[in-house]
Design an enzyme around this catalytic site. Structure first.
Site, mmCIF file in Angstrom:
data_model
loop_
_atom_site.group_PDB
_atom_site.id
_atom_site.type_symbol
_atom_site.label_atom_id
_atom_site.label_comp_id
_atom_site.label_asym_id
_atom_site.label_seq_id
_atom_site.Cartn_x
_atom_site.Cartn_y
_atom_site.Cartn_z
ATOM 1 N N THR A 134 32.971 15.837 37.944
ATOM 2 C CA THR A 134 32.383 14.626 39.038
ATOM 3 C C THR A 134 32.928 13.223 39.023
ATOM 4 O OG1 THR A 134 30.431 13.540 39.419
ATOM 5 C CG2 THR A 134 30.606 14.281 37.224
ATOM 6 N N ASP A 135 32.874 12.591 40.118
ATOM 7 C CA ASP A 135 33.166 11.189 40.244
ATOM 8 C C ASP A 135 32.242 10.264 39.238
ATOM 9 O OD1 ASP A 135 30.857 11.157 41.696
ATOM 10 O OD2 ASP A 135 31.740 10.343 43.605
ATOM 11 N N GLU A 136 31.094 10.521 39.016
ATOM 12 C CA GLU A 136 30.291 10.075 37.962
ATOM 13 C C GLU A 136 30.725 9.501 36.469
ATOM 14 O OE1 GLU A 136 26.272 10.757 37.988
ATOM 15 O OE2 GLU A 136 26.174 11.401 40.086
ATOM 16 N N TYR A 159 23.542 12.536 32.351
ATOM 17 C CA TYR A 159 24.233 13.657 32.887
ATOM 18 C C TYR A 159 25.725 13.275 33.034
ATOM 19 C CZ TYR A 159 26.476 15.565 37.060
ATOM 20 O OH TYR A 159 27.537 16.381 37.745
ATOM 21 N N LYS A 163 29.256 15.197 31.234
ATOM 22 C CA LYS A 163 30.470 15.739 31.974
ATOM 23 C C LYS A 163 31.892 14.851 31.561
ATOM 24 C CE LYS A 163 30.169 18.107 35.282
ATOM 25 N NZ LYS A 163 30.436 19.706 35.367
HETATM 26 P P1 NAD Z 1 23.417 23.147 40.672
HETATM 27 O O1 NAD Z 1 22.665 22.615 39.926
HETATM 28 O O2 NAD Z 1 22.979 23.567 42.140
HETATM 29 O O3 NAD Z 1 23.943 24.669 39.955
HETATM 30 C C1 NAD Z 1 24.146 24.661 38.617
HETATM 31 C C2 NAD Z 1 24.407 26.362 38.268
HETATM 32 O O4 NAD Z 1 24.705 26.482 37.017
HETATM 33 C C3 NAD Z 1 22.917 27.042 38.485
HETATM 34 O O5 NAD Z 1 23.285 28.040 39.343
HETATM 35 C C4 NAD Z 1 22.399 27.298 36.825
HETATM 36 O O6 NAD Z 1 21.657 28.333 36.972
HETATM 37 C C5 NAD Z 1 23.873 27.532 36.374
HETATM 38 N N1 NAD Z 1 23.745 27.091 34.770
HETATM 39 C C6 NAD Z 1 22.891 26.094 34.281
HETATM 40 N N2 NAD Z 1 23.141 26.320 33.097
HETATM 41 C C7 NAD Z 1 23.882 27.309 32.565
HETATM 42 C C8 NAD Z 1 24.447 27.982 31.634
HETATM 43 N N3 NAD Z 1 23.921 27.313 30.314
HETATM 44 N N4 NAD Z 1 24.996 28.996 31.664
HETATM 45 C C9 NAD Z 1 25.219 29.764 32.797
HETATM 46 N N5 NAD Z 1 24.866 29.186 34.104
HETATM 47 C C10 NAD Z 1 24.253 27.929 33.991
HETATM 48 O O7 NAD Z 1 24.675 22.445 40.650
HETATM 49 P P2 NAD Z 1 25.833 22.186 41.627
HETATM 50 O O8 NAD Z 1 25.466 20.986 42.480
HETATM 51 O O9 NAD Z 1 26.062 23.429 42.338
HETATM 52 O O10 NAD Z 1 27.034 21.585 40.806
HETATM 53 C C11 NAD Z 1 27.988 22.567 40.326
HETATM 54 C C12 NAD Z 1 29.023 21.776 39.580
HETATM 55 O O11 NAD Z 1 29.571 20.797 40.407
HETATM 56 C C13 NAD Z 1 28.290 21.085 38.152
HETATM 57 O O12 NAD Z 1 29.195 21.176 37.059
HETATM 58 C C14 NAD Z 1 28.387 19.592 38.617
HETATM 59 O O13 NAD Z 1 28.414 18.769 37.478
HETATM 60 C C15 NAD Z 1 29.570 19.379 39.808
HETATM 61 N N6 NAD Z 1 29.245 18.597 40.806
HETATM 62 C C16 NAD Z 1 28.403 18.530 41.693
HETATM 63 C C17 NAD Z 1 28.335 17.624 42.607
HETATM 64 C C18 NAD Z 1 27.455 17.699 43.818
HETATM 65 O O14 NAD Z 1 27.338 16.779 44.488
HETATM 66 N N7 NAD Z 1 26.349 18.613 43.754
HETATM 67 C C19 NAD Z 1 29.526 16.626 43.137
HETATM 68 C C20 NAD Z 1 30.623 16.891 41.841
HETATM 69 C C21 NAD Z 1 30.384 17.856 40.870
HETATM 70 O O1 DAU Z 2 28.820 12.160 42.677
HETATM 71 C C1 DAU Z 2 28.568 13.233 42.247
HETATM 72 C C2 DAU Z 2 27.217 13.602 41.710
HETATM 73 O O2 DAU Z 2 26.252 13.757 43.044
HETATM 74 C C3 DAU Z 2 27.159 14.999 41.273
HETATM 75 O O3 DAU Z 2 27.888 15.017 39.875
HETATM 76 C C4 DAU Z 2 25.748 15.114 40.695
HETATM 77 O O4 DAU Z 2 25.631 16.691 40.298
HETATM 78 C C5 DAU Z 2 24.824 15.376 41.900
HETATM 79 O O5 DAU Z 2 23.441 15.509 41.817
HETATM 80 C C6 DAU Z 2 25.051 13.892 42.732
HETATM 81 O O6 DAU Z 2 24.514 12.654 41.976
HETATM 82 P P1 DAU Z 2 23.538 11.638 42.662
HETATM 83 O O7 DAU Z 2 22.586 10.941 41.617
HETATM 84 O O8 DAU Z 2 24.358 10.812 43.319
HETATM 85 O O9 DAU Z 2 22.775 12.630 43.697
HETATM 86 P P2 DAU Z 2 21.211 12.433 44.123
HETATM 87 O O10 DAU Z 2 21.056 13.451 45.347
HETATM 88 O O11 DAU Z 2 20.316 12.752 43.075
HETATM 89 O O12 DAU Z 2 21.010 10.943 44.725
HETATM 90 C C7 DAU Z 2 21.931 10.592 45.667
HETATM 91 C C8 DAU Z 2 21.317 9.207 45.644
HETATM 92 O O13 DAU Z 2 20.113 8.997 46.600
HETATM 93 C C9 DAU Z 2 21.498 8.273 44.377
HETATM 94 O O14 DAU Z 2 21.653 6.933 44.705
HETATM 95 C C10 DAU Z 2 19.941 8.353 44.405
HETATM 96 C C11 DAU Z 2 19.202 8.303 45.665
HETATM 97 N N1 DAU Z 2 18.031 8.998 45.576
HETATM 98 C C12 DAU Z 2 17.902 10.285 45.154
HETATM 99 C C13 DAU Z 2 16.678 11.313 45.409
HETATM 100 C C14 DAU Z 2 16.837 12.702 44.745
HETATM 101 C C15 DAU Z 2 16.748 8.388 46.219
HETATM 102 O O15 DAU Z 2 16.899 7.088 46.746
HETATM 103 N N2 DAU Z 2 15.798 9.146 46.342
HETATM 104 C C16 DAU Z 2 15.599 10.471 45.960
HETATM 105 O O16 DAU Z 2 14.687 11.083 46.015
#
Ligand code: NAD
Ligand code: DAU
Length: 353
Positions: A134-136, A159, A163
Site C-alpha cells: 500500500t502507499d500508506e 496497519y 504492511k
Molecule cells: P479486505 O479486508 O477486503 O480483504 C482481506 C481478505 O484477507 C479477506 O478476504 C480476509 O478474509 C482475508 N484474510 C484476513 N486475514 C487472513 C489470514 N490470516 N489468512 C487468510 N486470509 C485472511 O482487504 P482489501 O481491501 O481487499 O485489501 C487486499 C490487500 O490489498 C491488503 O493486503 C491491503 O493491505 C492491500 N491494499 C488495499 C488497498 C485498498 O484500497 N483497499 C489499497 C492498497 C493496498
Molecule cells: O491508501 C491505501 C489504503 O486505502 C489501503 O492500504 C487500506 O487498506 C484501505 O483501507 C485504505 O485506507 P484509508 O484509511 O485511506 O481508507 P478509508 O476508506 O478507511 O478512509 C478513506 C478516507 O476517508 C480517510 O482519510 C478517512 C476518511 N473517512 C473514512 C471513513 C471510514 C471518513 O472521513 N469517514 C469514514 O467513515
C-alpha cells in the site's frame, strides 16, 4: 498451465483479482486461500463457483502445515499475497491481529515458498512471490509532491506499520536469498465488493438508509483513488513482466478530498435515486488518530517499464461503483446482517472465525 496461490481472494481486491484473471485466462489455475474473516465473503466469488480452474480453501496464512500441504499438492508458480487485516480504524483499536496476519502470515508464506522453490544453488525457473502492499507505507504528504518507489518508508498507523514490516521482510528475502519477488504499492481502491467499513461503500450504504455520514476531522484529507480493476491489471502485469526484486507504485493521479468524494456520491444519489439524500446527512466527527493528511502516487515507473495505465476515469468509475451497489442491495444486506453467517454455516457446517 500456471498455478497461482492467491491469498485473501474472498476479500475486496482479492476477489476482483480472481474474477479478472479467470475471465482473462483460460489456462491458469487459482488456489484461493482465505480465512474468511468478517471481510472475506464467498458471495464475491459466485461467478466462479463452478469454474474448475478455481479452488477455494478456507484457511489461515499463518498456518504453516496447511501452506506446506498446499505447496506440495499444487507446486505453485506464483504466490499473490492479498491476505491482510486492511482497515486503519480497526488497527487503532486492535493492533495485535494486524501484526499477526500482516507480518507473521507473510513471513510464513515466504518461508514455505522458499523451502519449495529454492534449489541447491539457485531458484526453480519462473517462480514469483508478489506482495500486495500500500502507499500508506510512505506516510503522509504535504500539499505538494508524490510518493515514488524511493520515498523513505514512514508509516504511522498500526496497519501501515504492519504492511511496512511485511514489505521489509519480502525485501529481505530478495536481498539475502535472491528469492524472486515483487512488491506493489497501490493507492485507495474503489469498486464492487468493498466491505462497507471503508469510505465509499459506507457512504453509499448510509445514504441509501438515510443515516449520518461521518466525515473525520475537517474532511480535507486527500486520497488518490483507483478503480479496482485497474489495480488487478497492474498486478497481472507485474507478475508476468516485473523485474525481480523491484517495487512498483500503482496509482492514477486521481486525488480528491474526502468531502469532495462524499458530495459527489450524495449528488449522484440525490439526482438519480432519492431526492431525500442531501448534504444534511454529512456529520463532521472527531478525527481519526494519527490521520495521514495526503497520499499521492507517482506511477511513472510502472507506466514506463510495463506500459500500465489506469483505464477508468474517476467520473465513470464512481458511477459504475454506485450502480453496482444499487444493483446488489442483497449483497450489502447480507454482510451488514447475520445472513452471511447463515450462508457460510450452510456451506461449511460451522460458523465463520
Ligand atoms: P479486505 O479486508 O477486503 O480483504 C482481506 C481478505 O484477507 C479477506 O478476504 C480476509 O478474509 C482475508 N484474510 C484476513 N486475514 C487472513 C489470514 N490470516 N489468512 C487468510 N486470509 C485472511 O482487504 P482489501 O481491501 O481487499 O485489501 C487486499 C490487500 O490489498 C491488503 O493486503 C491491503 O493491505 C492491500 N491494499 C488495499 C488497498 C485498498 O484500497 N483497499 C489499497 C492498497 C493496498
Ligand atoms: O491508501 C491505501 C489504503 O486505502 C489501503 O492500504 C487500506 O487498506 C484501505 O483501507 C485504505 O485506507 P484509508 O484509511 O485511506 O481508507 P478509508 O476508506 O478507511 O478512509 C478513506 C478516507 O476517508 C480517510 O482519510 C478517512 C476518511 N473517512 C473514512 C471513513 C471510514 C471518513 O472521513 N469517514 C469514514 O467513515
Amino acid at each position: 498451465m500456471k498455478t497461482y496461490l492467491v491469498t485473501g481472494g474472498a476479500g475486496f481486491i482479492g476477489s476482483n483479482f480472481v474474477l479478472y484473471m479467470l475471465k482473462k485466462y483460460q489456462d491458469i489455475r487459482i488456489i484461493n486461500l482465505d480465512k474468511l474473516t468478517y471481510a472475506g465473503n464467498l458471495e464475491n466469488l459466485e461467478e466462479v463457483k463452478h469454474n474448475k480452474n478455481h479452488i477455494f480453501v478456507n484457511g489461515d496464512i499463518c498456518d504453516k502445515e496447511l501452506i506446506e500441504d498446499l505447496f506440495q499438492k499444487y507446486d505453485f508458480d506464483y504466490v499473490v499475497n492479498f491476505a491482510a487485516e486492511s482497515h486503519v480504524d480497526r488497527s487503532i483499536k486492535e493492533p495485535e491481529i494486524f501484526a499477526k496476519t500482516n507480518i507473521i502470515g507473510t513471513v510464513n508464506l515466504l518461508n514455505v515458498a522458499k523451502e519449495s522453490w529454492e534449489t541447491q544453488d539457485s531458484w526453480k525457473e519462473g517462480k514469483k512471490f508478489l506482495q500486495v502492499s500500500t502507499d500508506e507505507v510512505y506516510g503522509s504528504l504535504g500539499d505538494t509532491g508524490f510518493f515514488t518507489e524511493t520515498t523513505p518508508l514512514d508509516p504511522h498507523s498500526p496497519y501501515s506499520s504492519s504492511k511496512t514490516s511485511a514489505d521489509l521482510m519480502v525485501k529481505a528475502y530478495y536481498d539475502t536469498f535472491k528469492m524472486p519477488i515483487n512488491i506493489t504499492r497501490c493507492s485507495n481502491n474503489y469498486g464492487p465488493f468493498q466491505f462497507p467499513e471503508k469510505l465509499i461503500p459506507l457512504l453509499i450504504n448510509n445514504c441509501l438508509n438515510h443515516k449520518d455520514i461521518p466525515v473525520y476531522g475537517d474532511g480535507l484529507n486527500v486520497r488518490d483513488w483507483l478503480y479496482v480493476e485497474d489495480h488487478c491489471k497492474a498486478i497481472d502485469m507485474v507478475i508476468r513482466e516485473g523485474r525481480l526484486g523491484e517495487v512498483y507504485n500503482v496509482g492514477g493521479h486521481n486525488e480528491r478530498t474526502n468531502i469532495a468524494i462524499v458530495k459527489t456520491v450524495i449528488d449522484y444519489l440525490n439526482k438519480n435515486v432519492d431526492s431525500a439524500i442531501t448534504e444534511d446527512l454529512i456529520k463532521y466527527v472527531e478525527d481519526r488518530k494519527g490521520h495521514d493528511r495526503r497520499y499521492g502516487i507517482d506511477p511513472t515507473k510502472i507506466k514506463e517499464e510495463l506500459g500500465w495505465y489506469p483505464e477508468t476515469v474517476f467520473e465513470e468509475g464512481i458511477v459504475k461503483t454506485i450502480k453496482w451497489y444499487l444493483d446488489n442491495k442483497e449483497w450489502m444486506e447480507h454482510i451488514t446482517s447475520g445472513d452471511y453467517q447463515n450462508y457460510y454455516k450452510n456451506m461449511y457446517g460451522h460458523e465463520i472465525s
